[in-house]
Design a protein around this motif. Sequence first.
Motif, mmCIF file in Angstrom:
data_model
loop_
_atom_site.group_PDB
_atom_site.id
_atom_site.type_symbol
_atom_site.label_atom_id
_atom_site.label_comp_id
_atom_site.label_asym_id
_atom_site.label_seq_id
_atom_site.Cartn_x
_atom_site.Cartn_y
_atom_site.Cartn_z
ATOM 1 N N ILE A 192 0.839 -1.197 0.000
ATOM 2 C CA ILE A 192 0.000 0.000 0.000
ATOM 3 C C ILE A 192 0.875 1.249 0.000
ATOM 4 C CG2 ILE A 192 -1.814 1.260 1.231
ATOM 5 C CD1 ILE A 192 -2.707 -1.328 2.465
ATOM 6 N N SER A 193 0.457 2.239 -0.789
ATOM 7 C CA SER A 193 1.044 3.577 -0.728
ATOM 8 C C SER A 193 -0.063 4.576 -0.422
ATOM 9 C CB SER A 193 1.720 3.937 -2.051
ATOM 10 O OG SER A 193 0.773 4.009 -3.107
ATOM 11 N N VAL A 194 0.317 5.694 0.222
ATOM 12 C CA VAL A 194 -0.660 6.741 0.525
ATOM 13 C C VAL A 194 0.020 8.091 0.397
ATOM 14 C CG1 VAL A 194 -0.211 6.689 3.020
ATOM 15 C CG2 VAL A 194 -2.415 7.546 2.167
ATOM 16 N N VAL A 195 -0.728 9.058 -0.107
ATOM 17 C CA VAL A 195 -0.203 10.411 -0.260
ATOM 18 C C VAL A 195 -1.349 11.396 -0.046
ATOM 19 C CG1 VAL A 195 -0.619 10.480 -2.750
ATOM 20 C CG2 VAL A 195 1.179 11.916 -1.755
ATOM 21 N N ALA A 196 -1.019 12.553 0.526
ATOM 22 C CA ALA A 196 -2.028 13.601 0.736
ATOM 23 C C ALA A 196 -2.025 14.557 -0.448
ATOM 24 C CB ALA A 196 -1.741 14.363 2.021
ATOM 25 N N GLU A 197 -3.212 15.059 -0.787
ATOM 26 C CA GLU A 197 -3.348 16.017 -1.884
ATOM 27 C C GLU A 197 -4.412 17.045 -1.524
ATOM 28 O OE1 GLU A 197 -4.603 16.146 -6.608
ATOM 29 O OE2 GLU A 197 -4.521 14.238 -5.553
ATOM 30 N N PRO A 198 -4.108 18.354 -1.529
ATOM 31 C CA PRO A 198 -2.779 18.945 -1.749
ATOM 32 C C PRO A 198 -1.924 18.836 -0.477
ATOM 33 C CG PRO A 198 -4.353 20.660 -1.285
ATOM 34 C CD PRO A 198 -5.143 19.381 -1.316
ATOM 35 N N THR A 199 -0.660 19.153 -0.602
ATOM 36 C CA THR A 199 0.218 19.095 0.567
ATOM 37 C C THR A 199 0.084 20.351 1.424
ATOM 38 O OG1 THR A 199 2.033 19.965 -0.776
ATOM 39 C CG2 THR A 199 1.861 17.573 -0.562
ATOM 40 N N GLU A 200 -0.439 21.445 0.854
ATOM 41 C CA GLU A 200 -0.776 22.655 1.609
ATOM 42 C C GLU A 200 -2.235 22.970 1.355
ATOM 43 O OE1 GLU A 200 1.843 25.854 0.666
ATOM 44 O OE2 GLU A 200 3.512 25.019 1.813
ATOM 45 N N TRP A 219 -6.772 11.871 0.898
ATOM 46 C CA TRP A 219 -5.759 10.835 1.116
ATOM 47 C C TRP A 219 -5.962 9.797 0.019
ATOM 48 C CZ3 TRP A 219 -5.854 9.498 7.095
ATOM 49 C CH2 TRP A 219 -5.459 10.630 7.816
ATOM 50 N N ASN A 220 -4.977 9.652 -0.854
ATOM 51 C CA ASN A 220 -5.081 8.733 -1.983
ATOM 52 C C ASN A 220 -4.277 7.462 -1.706
ATOM 53 O OD1 ASN A 220 -6.665 10.516 -3.554
ATOM 54 N ND2 ASN A 220 -4.828 11.644 -4.132
ATOM 55 N N PHE A 221 -4.976 6.322 -1.741
ATOM 56 C CA PHE A 221 -4.352 5.025 -1.499
ATOM 57 C C PHE A 221 -4.221 4.263 -2.815
ATOM 58 C CE2 PHE A 221 -6.495 6.206 2.394
ATOM 59 C CZ PHE A 221 -5.629 5.806 3.405
ATOM 60 N N GLU A 222 -3.130 3.535 -2.972
ATOM 61 C CA GLU A 222 -2.958 2.595 -4.084
ATOM 62 C C GLU A 222 -2.448 1.268 -3.534
ATOM 63 O OE1 GLU A 222 -0.571 4.068 -7.254
ATOM 64 O OE2 GLU A 222 -1.991 5.656 -7.813
ATOM 65 N N VAL A 273 6.485 5.913 -0.735
ATOM 66 C CA VAL A 273 5.243 6.706 -0.630
ATOM 67 C C VAL A 273 4.375 6.064 0.443
ATOM 68 C CG1 VAL A 273 3.306 7.698 -1.899
ATOM 69 C CG2 VAL A 273 5.448 7.176 -3.087
ATOM 70 N N ASN A 274 4.568 6.495 1.702
ATOM 71 C CA ASN A 274 3.932 5.784 2.806
ATOM 72 C C ASN A 274 3.337 6.688 3.876
ATOM 73 O OD1 ASN A 274 6.256 6.675 4.247
ATOM 74 N ND2 ASN A 274 7.367 4.849 3.543
ATOM 75 N N ALA A 275 3.153 7.968 3.579
ATOM 76 C CA ALA A 275 2.592 8.882 4.586
ATOM 77 C C ALA A 275 1.743 9.957 3.921
ATOM 78 C CB ALA A 275 3.703 9.529 5.405
ATOM 79 N N ALA A 276 0.646 10.305 4.616
ATOM 80 C CA ALA A 276 -0.174 11.444 4.200
ATOM 81 C C ALA A 276 0.302 12.652 5.006
ATOM 82 C CB ALA A 276 -1.648 11.151 4.455
#
Length: 653
Positions: A402-410, A419-422, A521-524
């Motif tokens: 699993i990967s996770v990223v926040a969008e937007p970062t600001e 929070w986008n998970f793949e 890619v492991n944190a929001a």
Amino acid sequence: MFGISAIADDLDEGDETYSLSLLLDETYIADPNSTTIEDNMTSPTVSITPENVSVTEGETFSWNISLSQSAPEGGLALSLPITFNNDPAPGDVEYNIDGSSNIADFEFVVEEGVSESFNITIAEGETEAVLVSQAISDDVAEGEEVFTTVIAEGDGYLVDSENSEVTTTIEDTSFGDNAVSIENFSFEIPALPSPEESPGNFFLSVTESPTQDSVPGWKAYNPNGLLTGIPLTPGAVNFTDAGISNVSNFYSEDAPDGKNAGYSFILDEVGSGVVGLSQTLDEQLTANTRYTLQVDVGNPAPNPFVRADLSGFPGYRVELVAGGEVLAQDNNSLSIAEGVFETSTVTFTAPEMHSSLGEELEIRLVNIAETSGLEVDNNVKLVDFDNVRLFAETIEPTLPTISVVAEPTEVEEGSQLLWNFELTEPVGEGGLTVALDLVEDTDPLPGDITYFVDDSENVTDFELIINEESGLIEQALVTLAEGATEATLVNDIIADNATEGEESVSFALSESDEYGIDSEVNAASFTILDTSTDLNTSTSTSISFELNDLLVPAREAVVDVTFDLNYVSGIEDSEFLSVGEIADSIENYLADNSADGDFLEVITEDLAEFLVTDAGLGIGDVADSITVELDIEPNFDIPLPFSVTSTVEIAEI
């Protein structure tokens, strides 16, 4: 008066009853009577029972033979024909080994490479006999073998009708316990004559026709409607068909297993379609299972006893199917020389989620009649198949990474945060709960974000874990939907009109036995921008602002900070300080303070002195004084709320 003598003929024929009747006459009265001749010749009744009905290769099994009376002088000869055998070629069992008892003579009858029967003689005077045999461990993948033998009626004995038959099953161990049962896997049922022996009868069609029967276990695969069945005229080749045949003289060696092979025979032009054989198994497609299908595919050479042009090879396809869906296939990958069999291997690993799970497996053996380069376009296009094996091995589930990223970062207050998970594998049955630890937050109290709002995708549940004693956020639990490989958690950033400054937040994926974590890619991680007050500059003779809900790790306390600054008289506008920089310095100092256990009074005084002398803000150059006040909220160590104030007079430093 006349007499009758019973003849001792040494024949076992049972008791015989006869009657004599006098014809009626006026001169006498008839007295009816009858006589029974007792047979003193009795035969033993023979029964057979198995010691083991199912064995694996390498193990022994026993047949116990019982007689109701002793075997006669010279012994009792029994015949036991084999009535069913899904692998009739000999070589799978060594019969009458050590441990057998009271067997005076034994013969295993094989005719033309086919196991036919057993001739067993029970030793004279015995009423019990044991035939011990061993299933040969040959390391040849051949699947399960089942054969049945019965006691045939014969001279000198009677057959116990309730105990006259034994069925023995031999489990293949060449691939451990992973072999899947395939009926008639090497096409040996029934045995067929060779083309030399019978040019018109060496094959057997799977289609119904006036001259042939169906082949056990197999049916025609005919998606393009090409099958015509075999012709009524023996020896003719003007037909398209599938079935089994004795392949003697078509190959430099015999078939890979036995004498027969399955065939697909097409007379139509190249590209007209496909024809083949198929078998639906009792085995169902199971998650987390690796399937290996192996089939020997043959390119027959011309046969002097068959009038057919076999030049060129039309190509083949081996398919593993479930619920009508082709799971995996070998589409003519082998280059097969004329007169040779080569092994085709097809593998498929069933994941945790698949649309055909629970569906019965099917094997298809197909003549594709597509390969270019055939010498004659309308010649006979023939492919043979033999020794079909399927193995199913349970494997450990493949965990998704699993990967996770926040969008937007600001993100500004009042906006939305994603929070986008793949995932590298689909989520398994029942969904997957992913844990994210709060590893950074300059304001870890809840109330700044509304999580899991409308428009979230493939997220079925969300829970924010809050420490009961401190009231601080510790973790977020996000449940992803079954079958998903992507998911989005939508969150609202609350616009609270409270002056707080920027808030930096990072939720990192937590280790789990149920999934892996992407190494990069492991944190929001994101920053919440405060929109309540412009903290960039000051245009008055003083500064005053508040920072709410700041964490002081040294005492595990949450505080509100009030900051006041009085400028020296006569200051120029260009000398005004950046309020945002002062706020950031306060937040960073409290968050990074390493004085574990210090009283909050000491921390407050140290903070004020730090801002004036060590923060690099220039406060000492333009200010008369500053006041820092900390309003402390209660926690497990602080029973009541209280305030601490520290004032620094610049002129006194």
